[in-house]
Design a protein around this motif. Structure first.
Motif, mmCIF file in Angstrom:
data_model
loop_
_atom_site.group_PDB
_atom_site.id
_atom_site.type_symbol
_atom_site.label_atom_id
_atom_site.label_comp_id
_atom_site.label_asym_id
_atom_site.label_seq_id
_atom_site.Cartn_x
_atom_site.Cartn_y
_atom_site.Cartn_z
ATOM 1 N N THR A 198 0.836 -1.203 0.000
ATOM 2 C CA THR A 198 0.000 0.000 0.000
ATOM 3 C C THR A 198 0.873 1.256 0.000
ATOM 4 O OG1 THR A 198 -1.783 -1.158 1.121
ATOM 5 C CG2 THR A 198 -1.798 1.221 1.315
ATOM 6 N N SER A 247 2.211 2.538 -3.337
ATOM 7 C CA SER A 247 1.330 3.301 -4.225
ATOM 8 C C SER A 247 1.519 4.808 -4.069
ATOM 9 C CB SER A 247 -0.133 2.924 -3.978
ATOM 10 O OG SER A 247 -0.579 3.467 -2.754
ATOM 11 N N TRP A 248 2.090 5.229 -2.942
ATOM 12 C CA TRP A 248 2.299 6.664 -2.712
ATOM 13 C C TRP A 248 3.564 7.167 -3.402
ATOM 14 C CZ3 TRP A 248 -1.171 10.013 -0.678
ATOM 15 C CH2 TRP A 248 -2.326 9.419 -0.160
ATOM 16 N N ASN A 302 -8.898 -13.994 5.133
ATOM 17 C CA ASN A 302 -9.234 -12.595 4.840
ATOM 18 C C ASN A 302 -7.997 -11.771 4.554
ATOM 19 O OD1 ASN A 302 -12.009 -12.885 5.112
ATOM 20 N ND2 ASN A 302 -11.898 -12.698 7.329
ATOM 21 N N GLN A 332 -1.808 -2.895 -11.308
ATOM 22 C CA GLN A 332 -2.643 -2.081 -12.196
ATOM 23 C C GLN A 332 -2.255 -0.599 -12.118
ATOM 24 O OE1 GLN A 332 -6.778 -1.009 -11.202
ATOM 25 N NE2 GLN A 332 -7.407 -2.320 -12.878
ATOM 26 N N GLY A 381 -5.006 2.085 5.297
ATOM 27 C CA GLY A 381 -5.469 1.222 4.194
ATOM 28 C C GLY A 381 -5.821 1.981 2.933
ATOM 29 N N THR A 382 -5.077 3.034 2.649
ATOM 30 C CA THR A 382 -5.422 3.865 1.492
ATOM 31 C C THR A 382 -4.317 3.852 0.443
ATOM 32 O OG1 THR A 382 -6.606 5.288 3.025
ATOM 33 C CG2 THR A 382 -6.245 6.159 0.826
ATOM 34 N N LYS A 383 -4.696 3.531 -0.779
ATOM 35 C CA LYS A 383 -3.722 3.516 -1.880
ATOM 36 C C LYS A 383 -3.949 4.720 -2.768
ATOM 37 C CE LYS A 383 -3.879 -1.418 -2.009
ATOM 38 N NZ LYS A 383 -5.278 -1.612 -1.630
ATOM 39 N N ARG A 436 -7.995 5.116 -3.212
ATOM 40 C CA ARG A 436 -8.913 4.003 -2.952
ATOM 41 C C ARG A 436 -8.671 3.556 -1.517
ATOM 42 N NH1 ARG A 436 -8.662 -2.111 -3.558
ATOM 43 N NH2 ARG A 436 -10.652 -2.740 -4.381
ATOM 44 N N ARG A 443 -9.733 1.183 1.887
ATOM 45 C CA ARG A 443 -10.390 -0.014 2.407
ATOM 46 C C ARG A 443 -11.110 0.356 3.701
ATOM 47 N NH1 ARG A 443 -6.049 -4.450 2.883
ATOM 48 N NH2 ARG A 443 -6.210 -4.607 0.635
ATOM 49 N N LYS A 481 -13.818 -8.421 9.973
ATOM 50 C CA LYS A 481 -12.885 -8.174 8.884
ATOM 51 C C LYS A 481 -13.327 -8.770 7.552
ATOM 52 C CE LYS A 481 -8.788 -8.038 11.785
ATOM 53 N NZ LYS A 481 -7.640 -8.848 12.176
ATOM 54 N N SER A 482 -14.197 -9.779 7.635
ATOM 55 C CA SER A 482 -14.500 -10.499 6.402
ATOM 56 C C SER A 482 -15.283 -9.658 5.411
ATOM 57 C CB SER A 482 -15.279 -11.769 6.718
ATOM 58 O OG SER A 482 -16.482 -11.424 7.344
ATOM 59 N N ARG A 489 -14.956 -0.796 -0.336
ATOM 60 C CA ARG A 489 -13.855 -0.134 -1.031
ATOM 61 C C ARG A 489 -14.372 1.232 -1.476
ATOM 62 N NH1 ARG A 489 -12.153 -3.712 1.401
ATOM 63 N NH2 ARG A 489 -11.059 -5.560 0.665
ATOM 64 N N TYR A 513 -13.699 5.025 -3.199
ATOM 65 C CA TYR A 513 -12.863 5.836 -4.096
ATOM 66 C C TYR A 513 -13.112 7.292 -3.756
ATOM 67 C CZ TYR A 513 -11.879 1.626 -6.723
ATOM 68 O OH TYR A 513 -11.447 0.367 -7.065
ATOM 69 N N LYS A 545 -17.085 -5.352 -0.337
ATOM 70 C CA LYS A 545 -16.112 -6.389 -0.685
ATOM 71 C C LYS A 545 -16.826 -7.692 -1.047
ATOM 72 C CE LYS A 545 -12.375 -9.109 1.233
ATOM 73 N NZ LYS A 545 -11.740 -9.548 2.461
ATOM 74 N N ASN A 549 -11.121 -5.020 -7.931
ATOM 75 C CA ASN A 549 -10.657 -3.678 -8.274
ATOM 76 C C ASN A 549 -11.381 -3.178 -9.530
ATOM 77 O OD1 ASN A 549 -8.832 -3.896 -6.215
ATOM 78 N ND2 ASN A 549 -7.285 -4.837 -7.528
ATOM 79 N N LEU A 550 -11.678 -1.877 -9.535
ATOM 80 C CA LEU A 550 -12.353 -1.322 -10.704
ATOM 81 C C LEU A 550 -11.428 -1.359 -11.913
ATOM 82 C CD1 LEU A 550 -14.193 1.860 -9.371
ATOM 83 C CD2 LEU A 550 -15.060 -0.453 -9.633
ATOM 84 N N THR A 551 -12.008 -1.485 -13.076
ATOM 85 C CA THR A 551 -11.190 -1.500 -14.295
ATOM 86 C C THR A 551 -10.608 -0.101 -14.517
ATOM 87 O OG1 THR A 551 -13.053 -0.835 -15.659
ATOM 88 C CG2 THR A 551 -12.695 -3.212 -15.381
#
Lengths: 149, 146
Positions: free
Chosen positions: A61, A64-65, A117, A131, B45-47, B60, B62, B70-71, B75, B77, B95, B103-105
């Motif tokens: 993660t 990505s930054w 998970n 991607q 949890g951020t990309k 994006r 989480r 957690k299950s 997501r 944006y 999820k 993941n989105l295209t």
């Protein structure tokens, strides 16, 4: 040596009477304790594996930054992604094994679910990083749209 | 910090929330966005998909759901504009479940950038806030959004 039915019978009875019952070296309680210890140890191992997967997820993660500065970094990231996919595949096999053995017997069910998970999230992250670096950020239309903002 | 929605985002959350398993969608947004500051939103949890990481990253995130552990989870944006102290929520999917997705295209992600630009150019973002009942409301009309 005198050998008669009487003496032999006496000898046999003596052996049978004096033959001691061997007490098991491990008592039932010890056996249970050992089993519980083994379950706890397995639980710790599964948690550790989940924690490693989460740590990897976090590191990906963070990637990505950043931007890839040169082709050397690009090659490195491709290699890292390939390794991560392989790691995920192997870990998944490990999960299936746990699911078909311990989980079936109701042992460490929560930990095994958490492990799955963590693996799912990790896979999701690795594919997304691939991607981001090799599709999205190389897409002229995407870049031009971003620049227009 | 000001938080903005697009109408598409509101529609998506409304649809997602119809499923019992995702009836906590609004609560999860409150917990993960409204009750956090910009750095907390960015650092958990951020990309970064694109954009300048220090000015206006396109992200994006989480989100862990508040009722299923957690299950499950979502997501999200979003776009952060640091200098304006604004957060723009563009799209969300669970999820798991019927409206889930991986993941989105790239095409869908480009579409999100276009949607963001259109809403920004036309000034059609909806500014939101929390009311005292812990519900997300339109910051101007004070009407509950979900």
């Amino acid at each position: 040596m005198e050998s008669s039915v009487l003496t032999l019978g006496k000898q046999i009875c003596e052996v049978i009477t004096h033959d001691k019952i061997i007490t098991p070296k491990i008592s039932e309680q010890e056996r249970v304790n050992r089993l519980l210890d083994a379950i706890n140890s397995t639980r710790t191992k599964i948690n550790k594996m989940s924690s490693n997967v989460s740590k990897l997820d976090e590191l990906f993660t963070k990637l990505s930054w950043l931007e890839l500065a040169n082709s050397e970094e690009e090659i490195l990231i491709k290699k890292v992604i390939a390794q991560a996919k392989k790691y995920h595949t192997n870990s998944l096999k490990n999960y299936i094994l746990l699911k078909n053995t311990l989980f079936k017997d109701g042992i460490c069910k929560i930990e095994i679910d958490d492990y799955k998970n963590a693996l799912d999230d990790f896979e999701d992250t690795v594919l997304e990083i691939e991607q981001i670096f090799f599709v999205l950020r190389k897409d002229d239309e995407f870049n031009s749209l971003l620049n227009s903002i | 910090m000001q938080i903005f929605f697009t109408q598409e985002f509101i529609d998506e959350v409304t649809l997602i929330s119809k499923a019992n398993s995702h009836s906590d969608c609004e609560l999860s947004l409150i917990h993960s966005v409204f009750n956090k500051n910009i750095d907390e939103i960015k650092n958990t949890g951020t990309k970064r998909l694109g954009g300048d990481p220090n000015k206006n990253p396109f992200l994006r995130k989480r989100i862990v759901t508040s009722n299923s552990g957690k299950s499950s989870g979502y997501r999200l944006y979003l776009w952060i504009f640091y200098f304006e102290n604004n957060v723009y929520l563009l799209y969300i999917h669970p999820k798991t479940g019927r409206r889930s997705g991986t993941n989105l295209t790239p095409e869908k992600q480009k579409e999100l950038v276009k949607t963001f630009k259109e809403n920004r150019d036309n000034n059609t973002f909806i500014r939101t806030e929390l009311n005292n009942k812990n519900k997300i409301v339109n910051a101007i009309t004070k009407e509950e959004i979900f």
